[in-house]
Design a protein around this motif. Sequence first.
Motif, PDB file in Angstrom:
ATOM      1  N   LYS A  62     100.658 106.198   2.781  1.00 42.80           N
ATOM      2  CA  LYS A  62     100.546 106.955   2.159  1.00 42.80           C
ATOM      3  C   LYS A  62     100.023 107.784   3.090  1.00 42.80           C
ATOM      4  CE  LYS A  62      98.961 105.389  -0.937  1.00 42.80           C
ATOM      5  NZ  LYS A  62      99.882 106.304  -3.206  1.00 42.80           N
ATOM      6  N   GLU A  63      99.612 108.312   4.589  1.00 43.52           N
ATOM      7  CA  GLU A  63      98.993 108.789   4.601  1.00 43.52           C
ATOM      8  C   GLU A  63     100.001 110.169   5.066  1.00 43.52           C
ATOM      9  OE1 GLU A  63      95.869 107.092   7.743  1.00 43.52           O
ATOM     10  OE2 GLU A  63      97.926 106.566   8.655  1.00 43.52           O
ATOM     11  N   GLU A  64     101.456 109.990   4.674  1.00 44.00           N
ATOM     12  CA  GLU A  64     102.575 110.900   5.768  1.00 44.00           C
ATOM     13  C   GLU A  64     102.469 111.404   4.153  1.00 44.00           C
ATOM     14  OE1 GLU A  64     105.399 108.753   7.039  1.00 44.00           O
ATOM     15  OE2 GLU A  64     105.516 109.504   9.448  1.00 44.00           O
ATOM     16  N   LEU A  65     102.733 110.970   3.434  1.00 40.99           N
ATOM     17  CA  LEU A  65     102.688 111.533   1.445  1.00 40.99           C
ATOM     18  C   LEU A  65     101.928 112.693   1.361  1.00 40.99           C
ATOM     19  CD1 LEU A  65     105.011 108.716  -0.252  1.00 40.99           C
ATOM     20  CD2 LEU A  65     105.690 110.666   1.054  1.00 40.99           C
ATOM     21  N   THR A  66     100.186 111.999   1.430  1.00 42.26           N
ATOM     22  CA  THR A  66      99.451 112.555   0.747  1.00 42.26           C
ATOM     23  C   THR A  66      99.234 113.519   2.249  1.00 42.26           C
ATOM     24  OG1 THR A  66      98.490 109.841   0.089  1.00 42.26           O
ATOM     25  CG2 THR A  66      97.216 111.981  -0.065  1.00 42.26           C
ATOM     26  N   GLU A  67      98.428 114.969   1.180  1.00 40.64           N
ATOM     27  CA  GLU A  67      98.335 116.300   2.266  1.00 40.64           C
ATOM     28  C   GLU A  67      96.659 115.913   2.707  1.00 40.64           C
ATOM     29  OE1 GLU A  67      99.828 119.649   0.642  1.00 40.64           O
ATOM     30  OE2 GLU A  67     102.176 118.436   0.634  1.00 40.64           O
ATOM     31  N   THR A  68      96.121 115.232   1.520  1.00 41.15           N
ATOM     32  CA  THR A  68      94.723 115.431   1.244  1.00 41.15           C
ATOM     33  C   THR A  68      93.896 114.654   2.087  1.00 41.15           C
ATOM     34  OG1 THR A  68      93.899 114.147  -0.260  1.00 41.15           O
ATOM     35  CG2 THR A  68      94.521 117.444  -0.915  1.00 41.15           C
ATOM     36  N   GLY A  69      94.413 113.167   2.505  1.00 38.56           N
ATOM     37  CA  GLY A  69      94.098 112.327   2.743  1.00 38.56           C
ATOM     38  C   GLY A  69      92.594 111.787   1.537  1.00 38.56           C
ATOM     39  N   PHE A  70      92.682 110.204   2.389  1.00 39.45           N
ATOM     40  CA  PHE A  70      91.894 109.004   1.695  1.00 39.45           C
ATOM     41  C   PHE A  70      90.714 108.563   1.930  1.00 39.45           C
ATOM     42  CE2 PHE A  70      96.411 108.069   2.364  1.00 39.45           C
ATOM     43  CZ  PHE A  70      96.290 106.422   2.998  1.00 39.45           C
ATOM     44  N   ASN A  71      89.596 107.091   1.861  1.00 37.62           N
ATOM     45  CA  ASN A  71      90.013 106.403   2.363  1.00 37.62           C
ATOM     46  C   ASN A  71      89.680 105.151   1.751  1.00 37.62           C
ATOM     47  OD1 ASN A  71      87.687 108.258   3.258  1.00 37.62           O
ATOM     48  ND2 ASN A  71      86.472 108.342   2.019  1.00 37.62           N
ATOM     49  N   ASN A 119      99.588 109.899  13.492  1.00 39.89           N
ATOM     50  CA  ASN A 119      98.473 111.083  13.188  1.00 39.89           C
ATOM     51  C   ASN A 119      99.386 112.081  13.079  1.00 39.89           C
ATOM     52  OD1 ASN A 119      95.617 112.115  12.929  1.00 39.89           O
ATOM     53  ND2 ASN A 119      96.073 113.201  15.601  1.00 39.89           N
ATOM     54  N   PRO A 120      99.111 111.775  11.764  1.00 41.12           N
ATOM     55  CA  PRO A 120      99.968 112.724  11.059  1.00 41.12           C
ATOM     56  C   PRO A 120      99.136 113.789  10.114  1.00 41.12           C
ATOM     57  CG  PRO A 120      99.800 110.821   9.415  1.00 41.12           C
ATOM     58  CD  PRO A 120      98.751 110.827  10.824  1.00 41.12           C
ATOM     59  N   ARG A 151      90.017 113.247   8.624  1.00 43.56           N
ATOM     60  CA  ARG A 151      89.067 112.647   8.685  1.00 43.56           C
ATOM     61  C   ARG A 151      88.329 111.354   7.709  1.00 43.56           C
ATOM     62  NH1 ARG A 151      85.912 111.964  12.739  1.00 43.56           N
ATOM     63  NH2 ARG A 151      84.324 111.475  11.808  1.00 43.56           N
ATOM     64  N   VAL A 152      88.819 110.609   7.430  1.00 41.61           N
ATOM     65  CA  VAL A 152      88.976 108.958   6.810  1.00 41.61           C
ATOM     66  C   VAL A 152      87.676 108.340   6.368  1.00 41.61           C
ATOM     67  CG1 VAL A 152      90.857 110.247   5.480  1.00 41.61           C
ATOM     68  CG2 VAL A 152      90.640 108.036   7.387  1.00 41.61           C
ATOM     69  N   LYS A 153      87.602 107.639   6.424  1.00 46.58           N
ATOM     70  CA  LYS A 153      86.477 106.094   6.308  1.00 46.58           C
ATOM     71  C   LYS A 153      86.931 105.007   6.093  1.00 46.58           C
ATOM     72  CE  LYS A 153      82.178 108.671   6.035  1.00 46.58           C
ATOM     73  NZ  LYS A 153      80.636 108.040   4.959  1.00 46.58           N
ATOM     74  N   ARG A 201      90.180 110.287  13.720  1.00 47.67           N
ATOM     75  CA  ARG A 201      89.266 111.226  12.390  1.00 47.67           C
ATOM     76  C   ARG A 201      89.453 109.506  11.354  1.00 47.67           C
ATOM     77  NH1 ARG A 201      94.219 109.922   9.476  1.00 47.67           N
ATOM     78  NH2 ARG A 201      96.205 108.432  10.373  1.00 47.67           N
ATOM     79  N   ILE A 202      89.685 108.413  12.405  1.00 46.54           N
ATOM     80  CA  ILE A 202      89.753 106.576  11.343  1.00 46.54           C
ATOM     81  C   ILE A 202      87.992 106.571  11.987  1.00 46.54           C
ATOM     82  CG2 ILE A 202      90.220 104.899  10.181  1.00 46.54           C
ATOM     83  CD1 ILE A 202      93.017 106.195  11.440  1.00 46.54           C
TER      84      ILE A 202
END
Length: 131
Positions: free
Chosen positions: A36-45, A74-75, A79-81, A106-107
């Motif tokens: 999901k991190e590789e596919l999502t350009e905006t990041g997600f918590n 680290n794709p 920064r995410v929570k 970043r996490i």
Amino acid sequence: MLNVYSIPRQALLVARPVGIFDIKSAESLVDFIEIKEELTETGFNRFTDLTRLKEIHLTSADVLRLAARRRAFNPNNIRVKSAFLATDPMAFMIARMYELVLDSPRIEVATWRDLQSAANWIGVRADLLTL
């Protein structure tokens, strides 16, 4: 068993492992998050609810390996929570161990004993974490 879903509008991924949580389950969850991190350009918590576990079969070495893997992957630089909900003392201790050893730029990880505090920290309504 893993119950995982995302709420794109909230940039949130929710995971609810059920039953026995072992290294195979943990690695499956990490595999999913990394895809999901590789596919999502905006990041997600992330929110992981550990309250439905019957047993946890993870060693401290397993937790250290998982943390090292997450730290190294680290794709992007978003920064995410990542919040863990754990009411069982053993689950809380393991989540806290992961929180302390992750050391990722970043996490940001936090472990909570109540749903509302976790929701507040992530910045979402608590009911979104119980779907």
